[in-house]
Write an enzyme that holds these catalytic residues in place. Sequence first.
Site, PDB file in Angstrom:
ATOM      1  N   ASP A   1       0.856  -1.193   0.000  1.00 40.20           N
ATOM      2  CA  ASP A   1       0.000   0.000   0.000  1.00 40.20           C
ATOM      3  C   ASP A   1       0.895   1.247   0.000  1.00 40.20           C
ATOM      4  O   ASP A   1       2.115   1.147   0.177  1.00 40.20           O
ATOM      5  CB  ASP A   1      -0.870  -0.050   1.272  1.00 40.20           C
TER       6      ASP A   1
ATOM      7  N   GLU B   1       2.691   5.020  -3.933  1.00 39.79           N
ATOM      8  CA  GLU B   1       2.672   5.974  -5.083  1.00 39.79           C
ATOM      9  C   GLU B   1       3.977   6.758  -5.196  1.00 39.79           C
ATOM     10  O   GLU B   1       4.331   7.103  -6.322  1.00 39.79           O
ATOM     11  CB  GLU B   1       1.486   6.941  -4.941  1.00 39.79           C
TER      12      GLU B   1
ATOM     13  N   ASP C   1      -8.854   3.348  -2.681  1.00 36.86           N
ATOM     14  CA  ASP C   1      -9.909   3.744  -1.749  1.00 36.86           C
ATOM     15  C   ASP C   1     -11.176   4.236  -2.431  1.00 36.86           C
ATOM     16  O   ASP C   1     -11.428   5.435  -2.536  1.00 36.86           O
ATOM     17  CB  ASP C   1      -9.369   4.814  -0.798  1.00 36.86           C
TER      18      ASP C   1
HETATM   19  O1  MIG Z   1      -3.912   6.044   4.614  1.00 34.96           O
HETATM   20  O2  MIG Z   1      -3.661   0.751   5.682  1.00 34.96           O
HETATM   21  O3  MIG Z   1      -5.856   2.049   0.286  1.00 34.96           O
HETATM   22  O4  MIG Z   1      -6.811  -0.187   1.658  1.00 34.96           O
HETATM   23  O5  MIG Z   1      -6.879  -0.042   4.461  1.00 34.96           O
HETATM   24  C1  MIG Z   1      -4.703   4.902   4.487  1.00 34.96           C
HETATM   25  C2  MIG Z   1      -4.831   1.497   5.811  1.00 34.96           C
HETATM   26  C3  MIG Z   1      -3.810   3.722   4.294  1.00 34.96           C
HETATM   27  C4  MIG Z   1      -4.970   2.938   2.322  1.00 34.96           C
HETATM   28  C5  MIG Z   1      -5.380   1.714   1.580  1.00 34.96           C
HETATM   29  C6  MIG Z   1      -6.424   0.967   2.351  1.00 34.96           C
HETATM   30  C7  MIG Z   1      -5.881   0.600   3.707  1.00 34.96           C
HETATM   31  C8  MIG Z   1      -5.416   1.856   4.448  1.00 34.96           C
HETATM   32  N1  MIG Z   1      -4.445   2.591   3.621  1.00 34.96           N
END
Ligand code: MIG
Length: 654
Positions: A326, A329, A397
């Site tokens: 996650d 980016e 998200d």
């Molecule tokens: O700032 O890890 O897209 O799936 O549950 C949020 C917490 C960070 C974004 C991800 C989401 C995940 C969440 N993350």
Amino acid sequence: MKDNEKLDIYYKGKLVLSDYEKARKKGEKNPYEDLAIAELEGHTVGKDEEKTDSVTIIKKLGKDDAIYDLGDKPGCLNKRGYSYVNWNTDDPAPHVDSFKSLYKSIPFFIVLGDEYCYGIFADNTYKTTFDFGYENTDYYFVEHEKGELDYYFMPGNDMAEVVGLYTSLTGTTPLYQRWIYGSHQSRWGYYTQDEVLDIADKFRELDIPCDVIHMDIDYMNGYRVFTFDDKKFPDVKGLSEKLADRGVKLISIIDPGVKKDEDYFMYKEGMEMDAFAHDTDGSVYENAVWPGTSVFPDFTKQSVRSWWGDKTKILLEHGISGIWNDMNEPASFNGPLPDDVQFEYGAHEKVHNIYGHFMAKATYEGLAKNDGGKRPFVLTRAAYAGSQKYCGGWTGDNHSIWAHIALSLEQVCNLSVSGLAMCGSDIGGFGSDTTPELLVRFYEAAVFVPFFRNHSAMGTRRQEPWQFDETTIDAVRKTVKLRYRFIPYIYDLAHECEKTGAPIVRPLVYEYPADKHVRNISDEYMLGSFVLVAPVIAPGKEAREVYLPDGDRYDYYTGEKYSGGRYILADAPLDKVPVFIKAGAIIPVADGEIRSTEDITEDKISILTYPGKGSFVHYQDDNETFAYRNGAYNAVEYTLDGETLEKRVLHKGL
Ligand code: MIG
């Protein structure tokens, strides 16, 4: 080529693509336009930066050209008339059609004209604008802010051929372990290991198949990657063993940011080996993410990738079977990383769009080395062209809103033809509060989508099926069971996808490029070439209109036969997703009691046929390892003529 030289491209004797002969016609700007935009978007007017280093291609746009792909971009399936920017972006606001960027940057698109079809892969990682007849209907252009003009032209007779060429260059989506195609359950906020076990038990108790539970950032010690919280998750190894008894696997999240903490092994080791990105003054660059002040591994460096990859051992030793990447980016809390942060491959402006790609590569290669010959599974949020070799992708998200069921299908259809065939959106919606009806329709829409996961954000209404009434639970169970019934077919398609690049899920236009009615249909999709699904994507419906392309089809539930090339009204009460099957279809399905993919043994697989002419190869292997690449598989070709099914063994290696 010189500046004033133009290029015409012919394919099979036909002129297919020409440079636009003139300069772009930008149209006159109202002097207050920038002010109006700034006001609407809530910022002050910045100075219009001159993009002196940009490189652009401008091509003629045919009157009837439709344009596809570009990965996860929102908007319609057909991207004609829109403009987008490739710059990996994490924006928590509900994604709408006017978003120019999302998490992934895949600089590949297909132009489908009346008499031609071709793809363009514009391989440049800098920020890039794609304008598909938005500025002017006479042309489309691709403008890279910097770097080289380096594009590939890929002609074909149809989309399938073009996707084949693109994936032969950038790689195909591999065949995953079979359980990956099962149902995944997740939530940001599963707070203890006991809670995770309870979730698994609840699925069994309610007889809803489930193969995987995801652990979000809650399991870590202070959000330090590759650590475990010893109070809330004291024995993940033990947890994974109990889950294994129930046929359930664990996937855990790993973010790129490493907490700045002198006592933390990842920080210490990374500093010693110079693993992190630098500021222009040579110091290690810092920003903030979940663990607080953090540093960012330079995944463009081979030594960093192997270091990071080896850390997967820590997760594997705890019984974790797949890794979810996650925030790659990369996302950051204290403003974006400046353009000039230094990586081995170049400055951040050059590396931004491939940061997630290289993180996934590091993770994939680590798992491939350390997981005893099992096929690695990495799930990513950010991606670039070619990432499909290393990871599947989810669409980030989304929200629990009706518009996002439609969006998920547009994205899955376009991601699939952009090479990233292992893809899906959060079922039920991530942000905002779901409703029982929305949850059911989300499940139904994803019924045959390759990556099938219910996931939601901390602080939102919980959305495991049992949070709602019996009607909801029954409808979800029915949908999940329908998916499991089709897993043998999905697995066959996944194997085919690895060989040829043909995606598992396809927009109708991929299968029926000559049919102009389907150019912008994405609220229906195909699973392989036999199965058409038409989910309900709006509230309160009991039926929906379905476009059936040319040819004969059978209603999966009633067996009723329909001719194609027309719209019909399909029955679609809450617990039913309309499914139509092509005449001549041969579909391996699983019957009987199934709690997880482990229960799908060969004796439970039968072959469904639908009268007509067709052929299909059914494939079997150990569902887990790479042994099939050395011949350890069976392949049987089925041929259907009318109602007569013939069987021919192509390979016997098990
Ligand atoms: O700032 O890890 O897209 O799936 O549950 C949020 C917490 C960070 C974004 C991800 C989401 C995940 C969440 N993350």
